[in-house]
Design an enzyme around this catalytic site. Structure first.
Site, short mmCIF file in Angstrom:
data_model
loop_
_atom_site.label_atom_id
_atom_site.label_comp_id
_atom_site.label_asym_id
_atom_site.label_seq_id
_atom_site.Cartn_x
_atom_site.Cartn_y
_atom_site.Cartn_z
N ASP A 1 -5.17 5.97 1.99
CA ASP A 1 -5.65 4.51 1.83
C ASP A 1 -6.85 4.29 2.35
OD1 ASP A 1 -3.69 1.89 1.32
OD2 ASP A 1 -5.53 1.51 2.19
N SER B 1 5.40 -9.25 -0.17
CA SER B 1 6.09 -8.61 1.25
C SER B 1 5.25 -9.43 2.47
CB SER B 1 5.83 -7.10 1.57
OG SER B 1 4.38 -6.83 1.29
N GLU C 1 4.18 -4.13 -12.11
CA GLU C 1 5.46 -3.98 -12.20
C GLU C 1 5.97 -5.01 -13.17
OE1 GLU C 1 6.95 -4.29 -8.15
OE2 GLU C 1 5.89 -2.67 -7.69
N HIS D 1 2.88 -14.18 -6.60
CA HIS D 1 1.62 -14.28 -5.71
C HIS D 1 0.40 -13.37 -6.44
CE1 HIS D 1 2.84 -10.42 -4.33
NE2 HIS D 1 1.75 -10.41 -3.33
N TRP E 1 14.75 -8.72 1.80
CA TRP E 1 13.80 -7.94 0.66
C TRP E 1 14.79 -7.58 -0.48
CZ3 TRP E 1 9.26 -6.22 1.03
CH2 TRP E 1 8.86 -5.23 0.33
N ALA E 2 14.22 -8.06 -1.80
CA ALA E 2 14.92 -7.91 -2.96
C ALA E 2 14.69 -6.66 -3.85
CB ALA E 2 14.45 -9.22 -3.98
N HIS F 1 0.84 -1.16 -0.02
CA HIS F 1 0.02 0.02 0.03
C HIS F 1 0.90 1.13 0.04
CE1 HIS F 1 -4.05 -1.67 1.17
NE2 HIS F 1 -3.10 -2.89 1.22
N1 UDP Z 1 8.81 -6.11 -3.20
C1 UDP Z 1 10.12 -5.67 -3.25
N2 UDP Z 1 11.05 -6.73 -2.86
C2 UDP Z 1 10.56 -7.86 -2.10
C3 UDP Z 1 9.19 -7.97 -1.89
C4 UDP Z 1 8.42 -6.96 -2.54
O1 UDP Z 1 10.69 -4.70 -3.73
O2 UDP Z 1 11.31 -8.69 -1.82
C5 UDP Z 1 7.70 -4.79 -3.58
C6 UDP Z 1 7.27 -5.27 -4.75
O3 UDP Z 1 8.07 -4.59 -5.78
C7 UDP Z 1 5.86 -4.35 -4.79
C8 UDP Z 1 5.53 -4.62 -3.32
O4 UDP Z 1 6.88 -4.84 -2.58
O5 UDP Z 1 6.07 -3.18 -5.06
C9 UDP Z 1 4.79 -5.87 -3.12
O6 UDP Z 1 3.39 -5.26 -3.21
P1 UDP Z 1 2.45 -6.63 -3.89
O7 UDP Z 1 1.16 -5.91 -4.26
O8 UDP Z 1 2.89 -7.11 -5.09
O9 UDP Z 1 2.26 -7.45 -2.94
P2 UDP Z 1 1.76 -7.42 -1.27
O10 UDP Z 1 3.26 -7.46 -0.65
O11 UDP Z 1 1.01 -6.47 -0.81
O12 UDP Z 1 1.42 -8.82 -1.00
#
Ligand code: UDP
Length: 473
Positions: A122, A274, A357, A349, A331-332, A23
C-alpha cells in the site's frame, strides 16, 4: 525431459496491506488473484487483521499469512485494535496510522530473510520504497484509488487552480468545492513516492476509468498503471463474501430472504463505507428523507458500542415499525447485498471499493462523497460515465470520523433518491448504462478480458525482471 525454464517457475510475492478496510480488502483480493494464477503469495499483516482475513479470503495452498506483532502499547491502543475500521474515533485512527510506521523494521527483517520476486504494498507505507530499493526488489504500488481520481488530483496540483474546474483532463470536470489544503498536502508525498515504483496496480477495469485516462496518466507521469479489477469479482462462497472486511452484523441468509421477497430494483441500499460516522442530527435527516420517499431500504449505520439507547435516539417515530426496510447496525455483507436484483440504487459515499462493487453489480448510485478522493469518484460516476445522480454535497472532511459543519438536508436527499427510485426516462437511462458497465466489468476479469490480459502481461513482465535480478540480491 527438457531443461527447466526459469520463466515457468511461479513468482514469489509479498503483499503488505494497510490496516483499513478500504485498503486491506482489495489488496488481499489482489493477493488471492495472484495466488489463483499459481504464484506463491504471502500477505504480511498483524494478528487481529489476520483473523479477519482468515474468514474472508478463499483458502489457497500457495497463499499464506505471515503475522508480525502490532505495537499496541507503544502507541497507546487497547489490544486487538489494529485496524482503522475498528478505531471508532479520530484519535485511535491516528494511533493506528502511527503504529503502521513502527512496522517498518519487523517487515524489513522478514523481507530480507525471505526475499520475494516482487513486493506489492500500500502506498500509505511511505517507507516501502526505501526498503524495496535497499533489497533490490521490484515494488508495485497500490493506493486503492481509481486512476481517474489520481489524474484529477495531479491535474489540480499541476494547474494550481483556485477554480472548481479541473484543467487538462480528457473531460471538463467541475467539482462542487475545492479539496482542503491539508488533504492535498497529505496526498502529495504518497503520489510522488508511488511514481518511483515499478508500476501501479488499480482495482478497476480499463473500460470504467477509460483508455483516455490511462493514456493521460502514462503520458503525464511516465509511469505504468495496471488495471486488474474489479477484484471483488474473484470467486468465493457467499459466506466468504459476507465476512469480507469484518464479521457481518446480520445473518446473510436472513438478509437475502428478505430481499427475495421484494420486486427487482425496489430497494435502496445505503452505506457510507467503513469510516464515516454521522451525527444523530444527520442520521435523522437521512431517515426523514427515506421515510418521505416511501421507498424500501437496507441502511447500514455504524454501531455505537456500549450504549443501546444511543443506537435508537435519532430515528423518527415509528420509523422501523413501518416494515419498509432493515437497519444494519454494524458491518453489512455489502457485496452480497449489492448483487441482489431487488437493489435498485445505492446511496454511497463513493469510496472507490463501494463504487466499483456497485458498478460490478449494475446498481446505479446516488452520490454523497465525504472525504478524500471520493469527490473525484463522484464526478466519474455522474459527469463522465452517467451511472448515478448527485445529492449535491460540498463539504470535504479530512477523514470520515470528523464532525461536519453543515447538515445535508432531508429535501435534497429525498430528491436525489426519487430521481433514481421513482422511475422515468432519466432513471431508466442511468440504470441501463449502469447495467452495461456491469457486463463490461464481468467480461474484463474473464479469460481474454482487459483486466485478465493486463494481469497476464504484468506477470510476464515480472518474470522477465526476475531474469535480470542483480547477482548480489
Ligand atoms: N464494507 C462492507 N460492509 C460495510 C461497510 C463496508 O462490506 O458495512 C466494505 C465495502 O464492500 C468495501 C469496503 O468495505 O469493500 C469499503 O471501502 P470503500 O473504498 O468503499 O470505503 P472506505 O471504507 O474506505 O471509506
Amino acid at each position: 525431459m527438457g531443461a527447466l525454464n526459469l520463466e515457468d517457475l511461479p513468482l514469489k510475492f509479498h503483499f503488505i496491506p494497510y490496516p483499513a478496510p478500504g485498503h486491506m480488502i482489495p489488496l488481499c483480493d489482489i493477493a488471492t488473484l495472484f495466488a489463483s494464477c499459481g504464484h506463491h503469495v504471502t500477505i504480511i499483516t498483524t494478528p487481529s487483521n489476520a483473523q479477519i482475513l482468515l474468514k474472508s479470503i478463499p483458502s489457497h495452498h500457495n497463499l499464506h499469512l505471515h503475522t508480525i506483532p502490532f505495537p499496541s502499547h507503544q502507541v497507546g491502543l487497547p489490544p486487538g485494535v489494529e485496524n482503522i475500521g475498528c478505531a471508532n474515533n479520530l484519535e485511535n485512527s491516528y494511533k493506528v496510522h502511527q503504529a503502521t510506521k513502527l512496522l517498518q523494521s519487523p517487515i524489513h527483517q522478514f523481507v530480507e530473510q525471505n526475499s520475494p520476486d516482487c513486493i506489492v504494498a500500500d502506498s500509505l507505507f511511505l517507507w516501502m520504497d526505501e526498503l524495496a530499493n535497499k533489497l533490490h526488489i521490484p515494488r508495485l504500488a497500490f493506493n486503492g484509488f481509481s486512476l481517474f481520481a489520481i489524474c484529477a488530483m495531479k491535474s489540480l496540483k499541476a494547474h494550481d487552480s483556485m477554480s472548481c474546474i479541473i484543467q487538462g483532463l480528457p473531460h471538463l470536470i467541475t467539482l462542487n468545492a475545492l479539496p482542503p489544503i491539508a488533504l492535498t498536502k497529505f496526498m502529495e508525498p504518497l503520489l510522488e513516492i508511488e511514481l518511483k515504483s515499478y508500476g501501479l496496480i488499480v482495482n478497476n477495469f480499463s473500460e470504467l476509468d477509460g483508455e483516455e485516462y490511462i493514456e493521460h496518466y502514462e503520458k503525464t507521469t511516465g509511469h505504468r498503471a495496471w488495471h486488474i479489477g474489479p477484484v471483488s469479482l474473484i470467486c468465493r462462497t457467499t459466506e466468504e463474501k459476507a465476512e469480507r472486511g469484518q464479521t457481518s452484523a446480520v445473518s446473510v441468509h436472513e438478509c437475502m430472504s428478505w430481499l427475495n421477497s421484494k420486486q427487482p430494483n425496489s430497494v435502496i441500499y445505503i452505506c457510507f463505507g467503513s469510516l464515516c460516522h454521522f451525527s444523530d442530527n444527520q442520521l435523522y435527516e437521512i431517515a426523514s428523507a427515506i421515510k418521505a420517499s416511501e421507498h424500501q431500504y437496507i441502511w447500514v449505520v455504524p454501531e455505537k458500542k456500549g450504549n443501546e439507547d444511543e443506537n435508537e435516539k435519532w430515528l423518527p417515530k415509528a420509523f422501523e415499525q413501518r416494515n419498509k426496510g432493515i437497519i444494519i447496525r454494524g458491518w453489512a455483507p455489502q457485496v452480497v447485498i449489492l448483487g441482489h436484483p431487488a437493489i435498485g440504487a445505492f446511496l454511497t459515499h463513493c469510496g472507490w471499493n463501494s463504487t466499483v462493487e456497485a458498478v460490478s453489480a449494475g446498481v446505479p448510485m446516488i452520490t454523497w462523497p465525504i472525504h478524500d478522493e471520493q469527490f473525484y469518484n463522484e464526478k466519474l460516476i455522474t459527469q463522465v460515465r452517467g451511472i448515478g445522480v448527485e445529492v449535491g454535497v460540498e463539504e470535504w472532511s479530512i477523514i470520515g470520523f470528523m464532525e461536519r459543519k453543515k447538515l445535508v438536508g432531508r429535501d435534497i436527499i429525498e430528491k436525489a433518491v426519487r430521481r433514481l427510485m421513482d422511475g422515468g426516462i432519466e432513471a431508466d437511462e442511468i440504470r441501463q448504462c449502469a447495467q452495461e458497465y456491469a457486463v463490461k466489468a464481468k467480461r474484463a476479469v474473464q479469460q481474454g478480458g482487459s483486466s485478465h490480459k493486463n494481469l497476464m502481461a504484468l506477470i510476464d513482465d515480472l518474470k522477465r525482471l526476475r531474469r535480470y535480478k542483480p547477482l548480489d540480491s
